[in-house]
Enzyme design. Sequence first.
Site: not given
Length: 351
Positions: A111-112
């Site tokens: 998850i960026e």
Amino acid sequence: LSHLHIRRSFLCYSPPPNIAIYFAVPLQVFVFDVGGKTWKFYDWSQITTVAVFGKYDPELMCYAHSKGSRIVLKGDIPLKKIVNPAARTAWINHQLALAKRQYMDGINIDIEQQVKKYSAKYYALTALVEEMTEAFHKEIPGSQVTFDVPWCPECIYKRVYNYTGIANSCDFVFVMSYDEQSQMWSHCILGANAPYNQTLAGYDNYIRIGINPKKLVMGVPWYGYDYTCRGLSKDHVCSVAKIPFRGAPCSDPVGHQVPYKAVMKQIVPRSLSGILWDKEQKAPYVEYKDPQGAFHQVWFDDPRSISLKAAYVKKRGLRGIGMWHADCLSYSGDSAAQGQTAAMWEALKPK
Ligand SMILES: *[C@@H]1O[C@H](CO)[C@@H](O)[C@H](O)[C@H]1NC(C)=O
Ligand SMILES: *[C@@H]1O[C@H](CO)[C@@H](O)[C@H](O)[C@H]1NC(C)=O
């Protein structure tokens, strides 16, 4: 572990994976597969985990198990969808069911997204990793839950996570030590994708905020950046166009990513002076002139720069090493390419 073992042998008729070897191997080698069939030519003697970022391939799953490697899902979801605890549980259960159905051994959460400190998303993300790990460990014994983090804890604009909370609750974090030029605050001269000192400083920072080195797997780039220079000086300073990125005046989107195989096959042969070495950043680069007459500077990582980082993995007692991504190398029959590919895999072993 026996549950894992039964699931594996049932589907693949493979010899029971030697879990003991998995734990005895001092280093984790974490590999991202992005699709295709080239995985047959990976150096399986080193791989402990394959994270599948491409299409699911049951043949790859069986092959990984026959080599005693884990194979894990990729997990990503807009954080606003998991702020609600019930929605979070539903998503975790969905991932778990998918992993079971595909005989997989865990999940790599990538998850960026932008998160503000102490926001609802900040707490939800920490809870997600904790709950995901608990669910996977309970439902698939011996499984692995990991999380991808940037090259240093405070270096990506507006991506503030509870890194210690996340690292402590999952099996380990994969540190994406690349794209380190994505925010150039002061000048428009670009350098290595993962300069040696800056990369190491990232790990020192994670350790300083309380993360055990054994929870950190180093990610190295198997790709580089090709920058078009507005000007290229004799002492190899390439100035690039200003493209602002989230408030910084310049950033690496002025260049484009090139896999190692393309650097070696297409760029090095066109280069003006062969592969150069930057002593400060401990990284190789090449320069060439395109058909329109513009100069380019291409920064990448090669066996020499990667070996230096792998040596630090051992010295600092990190959990292991991995790369983005395994398919950046050539697995063709070309003998020059075969030698280059073998050297890149070999460089992961700390000397
Ligand atoms: C990070 O998460 C851990 C575990 O949930 C918690 O104990 C800690 O207080 C959190 N730290 C911050 C700064 O939010
Ligand atoms: C890199 O770090 C070492 C050790 O901290 C230091 O001596 C050296 O000057 C640094 N080099 C650069 C180019 O920053």
